[in-house]
Design a protein around this motif. Structure first.
Motif, mmCIF file in Angstrom:
data_model
loop_
_atom_site.group_PDB
_atom_site.id
_atom_site.type_symbol
_atom_site.label_atom_id
_atom_site.label_comp_id
_atom_site.label_asym_id
_atom_site.label_seq_id
_atom_site.Cartn_x
_atom_site.Cartn_y
_atom_site.Cartn_z
ATOM 1 N N HIS A 47 0.828 -1.207 0.000
ATOM 2 C CA HIS A 47 0.000 0.000 0.000
ATOM 3 C C HIS A 47 0.865 1.262 0.000
ATOM 4 N N THR A 89 1.418 3.678 -3.397
ATOM 5 C CA THR A 89 0.907 5.046 -3.275
ATOM 6 C C THR A 89 1.995 6.079 -3.543
ATOM 7 N N ASN A 114 2.597 8.597 -6.917
ATOM 8 C CA ASN A 114 2.475 10.030 -6.671
ATOM 9 C C ASN A 114 3.803 10.744 -6.882
ATOM 10 N N PRO A 144 -2.382 4.272 3.500
ATOM 11 C CA PRO A 144 -3.224 4.661 2.363
ATOM 12 C C PRO A 144 -4.082 3.496 1.868
#
Length: 151
Positions: free
Chosen positions: A53, A57, A61, A111
């Motif tokens: 996770h 994430t 990003n 997240p």
């Protein structure tokens, strides 16, 4: 049947690190090996789930977000595969180092950790993930592209 490429790597000599596992056209698969193969303890599923996770994430990003294809665990629980498109090995290694650094320093919520976002949202181990990421970063931080080849 032919033996697949990942089974042709000598796991008896493989050490934790980052390796180019395969190149398929413009997609490169990186072997992010956290644990020396066949040397328990292996990464527990809740730890791997949390790392997945966090890494997914942060990498999606990053400034390379449009080049990230996939990040996911190895069934043997010794690491992860990271697939990117059309990236130099230098940039991919920079992304991996930067992402692991951000993951190991993450604070707050995991997240995507709700029932609506994740199919097994209760099986996480944040503290175990941070510990594993810190150990891995210590092995990773000084690697160069010369270290990306299997021995």
């Amino acid at each position: 049947m032919e033996r697949i490429a990942s089974f042709q790597v000598n796991h008896d000599t493989l050490e934790p690190g980052v390796y180019v596992s395969r190149i398929d056209g413009d997609i490169t698969t990186y072997d992010m090996r956290f644990i020396k193969p066949n040397t328990p303890p292996f990464l527990p599923n809740p730890v791997m789930h949390t790392i997945e996770h966090l890494f997914a994430t942060y990498s999606r990003n990053s400034k390379y977000a449009d080049k990230v294809i996939y990040f996911g665990p190895m069934g043997c629980r010794t690491g992860f595969y990271f697939l990117v498109r059309d990236m130099s090995q230098e940039d991919a290694l920079e992304l991996i180092k930067d992402t692991v650094f951000k993951c190991k320093n993450h604070t707050g919520e995991i997240p995507g950790n709700t029932a609506a976002e994740c199919g097994n949202y209760k099986e996480h181990n944040f503290n175990g993930a941070i510990e594993a990421l810190n150990k891995y970063y210590n092995k990773l931080k000084d690697l160069t592209v010369d270290n990306l080849k299997y021995n």
